[in-house]
Design an enzyme around this catalytic site. Structure first.
Site, PDB file in Angstrom:
ATOM      1  CB  VAL A   1      -0.961   0.065   1.193  1.00  0.00           C
ATOM      2  CG1 VAL A   1      -1.910  -1.185   0.965  1.00  0.00           C
ATOM      3  CG2 VAL A   1      -0.464  -0.100   2.556  1.00  0.00           C
TER       4      VAL A   1
ATOM      5  CB  VAL B   1      -3.692  10.036  -3.364  1.00  0.00           C
ATOM      6  CG1 VAL B   1      -3.517  11.468  -3.271  1.00  0.00           C
ATOM      7  CG2 VAL B   1      -4.079   9.434  -1.842  1.00  0.00           C
TER       8      VAL B   1
ATOM      9  CB  SER C   1       0.307   1.777  -4.029  1.00  0.00           C
ATOM     10  OG  SER C   1       0.363   2.811  -5.049  1.00  0.00           O
ATOM     11  CG  HIS C   2      -2.587   3.911   0.811  1.00  0.00           C
ATOM     12  ND1 HIS C   2      -1.786   3.802   2.119  1.00  0.00           N
ATOM     13  CD2 HIS C   2      -3.415   3.052   0.845  1.00  0.00           C
ATOM     14  CE1 HIS C   2      -2.672   3.011   2.785  1.00  0.00           C
ATOM     15  NE2 HIS C   2      -3.695   2.528   1.893  1.00  0.00           N
ATOM     16  CB  ALA C   3       1.106   7.040  -3.787  1.00  0.00           C
TER      17      ALA C   3
END
Length: 411
Positions: free
Chosen positions: A196, A372, A367-369
């Site tokens: 993540v 976003v 993944s989180h990035a």
């Protein structure tokens, strides 16, 4: 002062805890635990008058310091001790569950603090307070500023405390918005933060409606594991780096479980999962907030001026490459630059507000990035080997987040 996770609901415990509570009530495999609800946070900070802070950088730092300096109320510590005793005082994960986290409008993916391998009431209380204070971290404030102007006085944070799962394999799964689309799964060795946070390029799987599986196996060089109350990064043995983390049967079973979760929660879900001792656990589920780019139809033809990676976020953009290897390089980034970096973890969110696009050396589309980046509407290409050395600072580059290519004007 605490709520059993089984009984947690969104209105008092936040989106993350509320979803896990709903899954437990649906008899799905979620680690047991409890929640420190919004009321406990409000009781802890009511004398701080957080509404006086206007959201400027100095105010943000002052608000965070004020929360961090405030002792955790004795009533909360007592309740934590009793609840931990009921669990058998195991190592636990302490995780944020803010009021506007994991909603259908904004994921806040990775924007607040969470902690693994925590043990003992004192350490858990400290981690709970740190989760409260992370409402005022630079990345959380930057993320909120991109989506709304929520005043400090309206912010609420609950905190989940769950049994820690010593994952042998972990990953992320996105269930499809359309029944004819595939379930997307990423998997790697060890604990989930490696995936993540984008620190490893994971294996990628697509499970079609008929259960057929296609996969791309990555070179998974590092893994994260618990050692007592510490997290350690280890090298993956060479012999297993390019071995699939899960087989096709497991991928198909995960996709089936994902369908059950989506049905229980009422829509497509972004799910974090882990496998320990042969058992699959669901660690998180939240609504999918932005569509994934489709994988390219085949391996792109790569010229000397073109690099290839994984499509991470839709769109094409041209800008100046800015090599960013860590926090010390943040001040060099200008609006419209293309970030070129080893990876981007959630702490880099302030840069995603001004960058025109992102290129990383590791990381997956789930993944989180990457999430976003999609929410901010900026193109991203992930997992481009040695991008920080193959691209030069100040070079004009064009990135295509739909095909997963990076083209330099002056290679």
């Amino acid at each position: 002062m605490v709520v059993p996770l089984l009984e947690s609901v969104v209105g008092t415990c936040g989106g993350k805890a509320g979803a896990l509570g709903a899954l437990l009530r649906a008899d799905l495999p979620v680690p047991d635990g409890f929640v420190v609800p919004f009321d406990a946070y409000l009781a802890a900070v009511h004398e701080l008058d957080l509404g006086r802070f206007a959201g400027e950088p100095d105010d943000v730092a002052a608000a965070r310091q004020a929360v961090e300096a405030r002792p955790v109320p004795a009533a909360v510590i007592d309740a934590l001790g009793r609840a931990l005793d009921q669990l058998g005082d195991p190592p636990v994960a302490v995780r944020s569950s803010a009021a506007k986290e994991d909603t259908g409008q904004a994921s806040a993916a990775g924007q607040h603090d969470s902690f693994l391998a925590v043990r003992g009431v004192g350490s858990v209380a400290t981690a709970v307070r740190a989760c409260w204070a992370s409402l005022f971290s630079p990345r959380a404030v930057a993320y909120r500023a991109a989506s709304d102007d929520q005043p400090f006085s309206d912010l609420l944070m609950a905190v989940i405390v769950q049994r820690h799962v010593d994952a042998e394999i972990s990953g992320v799964m996105f269930t499809p918005a359309d029944p004819d689309e595939a379930t997307r799964i990423e998997a790697s060795w060890g604990l989930g933060p490696s995936i993540v946070e984008g620190r490893v390029t994971p294996d990628a799987y697509r499970v079609a409606r008929d259960g057929s599986v296609t996969r791309t196996v990555a070179d998974k060089q590092k893994r994260l594991d618990r050692r007592g109350t510490r997290l350690v990064i280890r090298d993956v043995p060479t012999a297993v780096r390019n071995r699939p983390a899960i087989d096709d049967t497991t991928a198909a079973r995960l996709a089936e479980l994902g369908g059950q979760i989506a049905a229980a929660l009422g829509g497509p879900q972004d799910i974090e999962w882990a496998i320990a001792d042969g058992r699959t656990w669901i660690l998180q589920a939240r609504p999918v907030t932005a569509a994934l780019p489709p994988p390219p139809p085949g391996a792109p033809g790569v010229t000397i001026a073109e690099l290839a990676g994984t499509p991470g976020s839709h769109g094409t953009v041209t800008g100046t490459a800015r090599i960013v290897r860590g926090f010390g390089d943040f001040a060099r980034v200008r609006p419209g630059d293309i970030l070129v970096c080893p990876f981007t973890d959630p702490a880099w969110t302030p840069l995603l507000r001004i960058a025109a696009g992102v290129v990383t050396e590791t990381g997956g589309v789930l993944s989180h990035a990457a999430i976003v980046a999609r929410e901010h509407g900026i193109p991203a290409v992930l997992g481009v080997p040695n991008a920080t050395s193959r691209l030069r600072d100040d070079t004009v580059v064009t990135i295509d987040g739909t095909t997963g290519t990076v083209t330099a004007a002056d290679a």
